[in-house]
Design a protein around this motif. Structure first.
Motif, PDB file in Angstrom:
ATOM      1  N   TYR A  37       6.761  -3.269  -6.629  1.00  0.00           N
ATOM      2  CA  TYR A  37       5.967  -4.411  -5.962  1.00  0.00           C
ATOM      3  C   TYR A  37       4.435  -4.383  -6.925  1.00  0.00           C
ATOM      4  N   PHE A  38       4.239  -5.644  -7.155  1.00  0.00           N
ATOM      5  CA  PHE A  38       3.161  -5.910  -7.741  1.00  0.00           C
ATOM      6  C   PHE A  38       2.019  -6.417  -6.640  1.00  0.00           C
ATOM      7  N   PHE A  84      -8.033  -3.500   2.245  1.00  0.00           N
ATOM      8  CA  PHE A  84      -6.566  -3.123   2.002  1.00  0.00           C
ATOM      9  C   PHE A  84      -6.586  -1.625   2.051  1.00  0.00           C
ATOM     10  N   LEU A  85      -7.551  -0.758   1.711  1.00  0.00           N
ATOM     11  CA  LEU A  85      -7.535   0.709   1.942  1.00  0.00           C
ATOM     12  C   LEU A  85      -7.575   0.907   3.250  1.00  0.00           C
ATOM     13  N   ARG A  86      -8.488   0.421   4.097  1.00  0.00           N
ATOM     14  CA  ARG A  86      -8.481   0.658   5.451  1.00  0.00           C
ATOM     15  C   ARG A  86      -7.151   0.341   6.114  1.00  0.00           C
ATOM     16  N   ARG A  87      -6.395  -0.845   6.041  1.00  0.00           N
ATOM     17  CA  ARG A  87      -5.305  -0.989   6.411  1.00  0.00           C
ATOM     18  C   ARG A  87      -4.150  -0.328   6.148  1.00  0.00           C
ATOM     19  N   LEU A  88      -4.228   0.350   4.825  1.00  0.00           N
ATOM     20  CA  LEU A  88      -3.251   1.162   4.425  1.00  0.00           C
ATOM     21  C   LEU A  88      -3.398   2.601   5.054  1.00  0.00           C
ATOM     22  N   ARG A  89      -4.756   2.963   5.364  1.00  0.00           N
ATOM     23  CA  ARG A  89      -4.870   4.182   5.965  1.00  0.00           C
ATOM     24  C   ARG A  89      -4.293   4.155   7.363  1.00  0.00           C
ATOM     25  N   ASP A  98       3.069  -7.854   2.763  1.00  0.00           N
ATOM     26  CA  ASP A  98       3.050  -9.336   2.732  1.00  0.00           C
ATOM     27  C   ASP A  98       1.681  -9.847   2.217  1.00  0.00           C
ATOM     28  N   ARG A  99       0.515  -9.324   2.877  1.00  0.00           N
ATOM     29  CA  ARG A  99      -0.774  -9.924   2.931  1.00  0.00           C
ATOM     30  C   ARG A  99      -0.960  -9.669   1.415  1.00  0.00           C
TER      31      ARG A  99
END
Length: 780
Positions: free
Chosen positions: A705-706, A717-722, A735-736
């Protein structure tokens, strides 16, 4: 241009094989192959059609490859019998390729309409233009991907037309947004006008080099007349024939070292004298017999095809390196027992470097490997083919490689290790490997009775950064980098000279990419023996009481059966390295880093630190330094669930408010119980041990992915990834911020990363492959 094996459905029939001249009516409108068509192929096609095992074996990196066409057999499928070799220099003419089963992908000699209608190149492009408009259904591709290794390429336009009618999703670029309208029109105009190739003048200009004298200096070195120099040239060729050569004195040029029936010309001749490649099956195959000649020549052949990153690794040289190699190999006496008089020459057609190169002092051989270790290991892991598939099963996802210093290496001090024959070194059977390991363990006990000190690890004199390598596996492909990168890995290697030679000849020099499954399985099994050997070598640096614990931890499940059958050479050796009882590996890594020095180990790895900074993911991120600190909280830790849902390689573009951007690669480090079974991916995952590493550059040649975001969005992004707990969570985050394969911005993003790669990585950059881009969750 397309993505996977199935993707390559280019098939055509042609009334004429050679390019015909354009008609007078269309002459002024015919696009140029050099200036229009090949650049289009470069930016949209060679990512998947630029290597030895391109889908359907169609290579679009040159006019010769396009003329050769496609091949019906799938190189990635399971097959017992060997296929014919498909290297571009195996045969010389298109007619010979036709006899081997290659079919044309262009139609020539008819009217404009006939050329277009019978050209599968244009039919596939137009099918893609019709059905792959932005927002096309990604789900429609799933059945094709699921059976991609079963696909057989149709060899006639009628057969292909039937497939397109049955499944329009096979259009080109396969599974990606269609080409721009102007690119399609350019291709149509060119094909309609009989698809003319480069002119003689254009080919001559392409073959020009910046400094023919620099090229000739290296050819003179490789073609020296004395017997010792000839054997040295053979040794170098055997080990670096896959590398791309860049000469400081000839900027902008790329070369590969080949053997040719034609001699170098005048030193000032430009372009240099023609190269007629002798493309033997193995690097050690007898070129005299193979080509039917009394003399062959080593030549630096200019590479005019585009570089693809998946198999691009650079041997960077300058004129001073000639003197360095002469000093390394030829400045010392080889011993009076050595006979190189024509009657006792080193044998050809033998894939055993220990026997073939016995005359060359072993320390010189080993130092050559050490000083070029990144290149040699790249040859082992990248290889000449597109995808590794099962070959990469023996490679763990993240590990560091160190090397035994020649002064401490028992295989340098006693090259034969007390064995009666060199055959044992390359015996790939379980019994042969056991005999080798027993001999190696006995040599350690005899020559290193007190065990290793930290000085036993080669530190490159604290100047050569080949002393510390980081190796990463991304499912079916592998990356190699210099230095201490990615955080402390789960496993580590310590390679010695004899092991280095064994693994190189097993996986590169002796590897038959054209063979059936059985020889490839033998390669995989032997690689596992060697991997275990190098892990065991590293464990010899630890206290005896710690070794078996780590050995059992690094190989579990069914691998314990194989582990019990593989001797632990030197298991009872003492060690002189002092480590902490609380965390021996971490303290040992600290000792190694101090021993190596900053030049070799590289700058502090702030993205993957063992001790995390005191920051919070809730803090705002307004600078790249703040991003690095925050992101480092999520790397090399098992505290979160998200790593088990990551694809192998994510490349991130991070924009700041001033309009600048930096690139980072987010890499998944997976763990399996064992590498001793090719089924481990299906049932032996240990997802609770998965981690993520981040690198401040482009890693690997196959992005999944890019992603793109602004610094202001990076905290989100980092919080959602966590907080990712499920695959659905990851898909929402992807998708975001991700650029999917059906996005109208896909090619814009690909071009941006291509340009960034070229600008920031220079001679080490190549086109990225899209074979695994945005594959669906059940696939990756």
């Amino acid at each position: 241009m397309m993505a996977l094996s199935l993707a390559l459905l280019f098939a055509t029939a042609s009334a004429a094989e050679e390019a015909a001249p354009a008609t007078a009516e269309t002459k002024d409108k015919v696009p140029s192959y050099i200036h229009d068509i090949q650049p289009l192929f470069n930016k949209r096609c060679v990512a998947c059609h630029g290597c030895l095992g391109s889908p359907c074996n169609l290579k679009l990196s040159s006019f010769r490859g396009l003329e050769r066409g496609g091949f019906g057999k799938n190189p990635y499928s399971n097959h017992l019998n060997a296929y014919a070799r498909t290297g571009m220099d195996v045969v010389k003419t298109t007619e010979e390729w036709r006899k081997r089963g290659f079919f044309p992908v262009l139609s020539r000699g008819g009217s404009r309409e006939e050329n277009l209608s019978r050209s599968m190149l244009t039919q596939m492009i137009e099918a893609g233009a019709k059905h792959n408009t932005p927002g096309f259904s990604r789900k429609a591709l799933m059945p094709l991907y699921a059976k991609r290794y079963e696909h057989r390429c149709p060899a006639t336009p009628e057969a292909l037309s039937a497939q397109i009618e049955t499944n329009p999703a096979i259009g080109m670029p396969f599974g990606l947004t269609a080409l721009a309208g102007k690119d399609i029109e350019t291709l149509r105009d060119w094909v309609a006008a009989n698809a003319p190739g480069p002119t003689d003048a254009e080919k001559r200009k392409e073959d020009m080099v910046a400094d023919p004298k620099a090229v000739r200096a290296w050819e003179d070195f490789f073609n020296a007349d004395d017997k010792r120099s000839q054997l040295v040239s053979r040794y170098i060729f055997d080990h670096l024939y896959l590398s791309m050569i860049v000469l400081d004195e000839s900027p902008g040029d790329y070369f590969r070292l080949v053997r040719s029936t034609t001699a170098p010309g005048n030193a000032s001749q430009n372009p240099p004298a023609r190269v007629d490649v002798i493309d033997t099956p193995f690097p050690y195959t007898n070129p005299y017999k193979y080509a039917g000649v009394d003399r062959f020549y080593y030549r630096l052949q200019k590479v005019t095809t585009p570089r693809v990153q998946k198999n691009h690794f650079v041997w960077k040289l300058n004129n001073e390196d000639i003197e360095r190699l002469q000093k390394l190999f030829l400045a010392h006496d080889w011993g009076k027992h050595v006979h190189l008089d024509g009657k006792h020459d080193a044998p050809w057609d033998l894939g055993n470097p220990f026997k073939v190169y016995e005359a060359i002092p072993v320390e010189a051989r080993y130092r050559f490997l050490l000083e070029n270790s990144e290149l040699i290991v790249s040859g082992i892991t990248y290889g000449p083919v597109c995808l590794g598939q099962t070959a990469t099963y023996a490679v763990k996802d993240q590990f560091w490689v160190f090397f035994v210093d020649p002064k401490y290496d028992v295989s340098v001090r006693d090259p034969k290790l007390g064995l009666e024959t060199w055959e044992t070194f390359m015996d790939r059977s379980l019994f042969g490997n056991d005999a080798y390991e027993q001999a190696y363990g006995a040599a350690l006990k005899r020559l290193r009775p007190k065990g290793y000190t930290i000085d036993a690890i080669w530190n490159g004199d604290k100047t050569n950064d080949n002393a510390w390598l980081t190796v990463l596996r991304h499912e079916s492909n592998v990356s190699v980098m210099k230095g201490r990168q990615g955080g402390i890995p789960r496993t580590l290697w310590l390679m010695d000279y004899s092991g280095f030679e064994r693994i190189y000849y097993d996986t590169v020099a002796n590897f038959e990419y054209w063979s059936g499954d059985v020889p490839k399985l033998e390669t995989l099994i032997f690689f596992n023996y060697l991997r275990q050997e190098f892990e065991d070598n590293f464990l010899l640096l630890l206290p005896k009481g710690e070794r078996q614990k780590y050995r059992d931890e690094w190989t579990q499940g069914l691998g314990q059966v194989a582990l019990a059958l593989e001797p632990f050479a030197g298991e009872e050796q003492p060690t002189q390295v002092k480590t902490s009882a609380r965390d021996p590996i971490v303290s040992l890594v600290g000792e190694i880093q101090e021993h190596m020095g900053k030049t070799v180990s590289g700058p502090p790895d702030l993205l993957n630190p063992h001790v995390k900074p005191k920051v919070s993911l809730d803090d705002p991120i307004t600078s790249y330094d703040e991003w690095v600190a925050a992101a480092s909280l999520l790397t090399q830790t098992r505290a979160y669930t998200f790593p088990r849902f990551l694809p192998s390689v994510i490349i991130l573009r991070l924009n700041d408010p001033q309009g600048h951007a930096r690139v980072y690669s987010l890499i998944a480090n997976r763990v399996y119980e064992t590498q001793d079974t090719i089924l481990f991916q299906n049932g032996e995952k240990l997802p609770h041990l998965y981690t993520m590493s981040i690198y401040p550059t482009i890693v690997g040649g196959f992005p999944n992915y890019f992603l793109e975001m602004d610094l202001a969005q990076s905290g989100d992004f980092l919080r959602r990834l966590r907080d990712v707990k499920t695959l659905r969570d990851w898909n929402r985050l992807r998708d975001r911020y991700g650029i999917l394969r059906n996005s109208p911005r896909f090619w814009e993003a690909y071009d941006w990363f291509t340009n960034w790669n070229e600008k920031h990585r220079g001679i080490y950059a190549g086109y990225l492959d899209l074979s695994y881009y945005d594959l669906f969750d059940s696939v990756y």
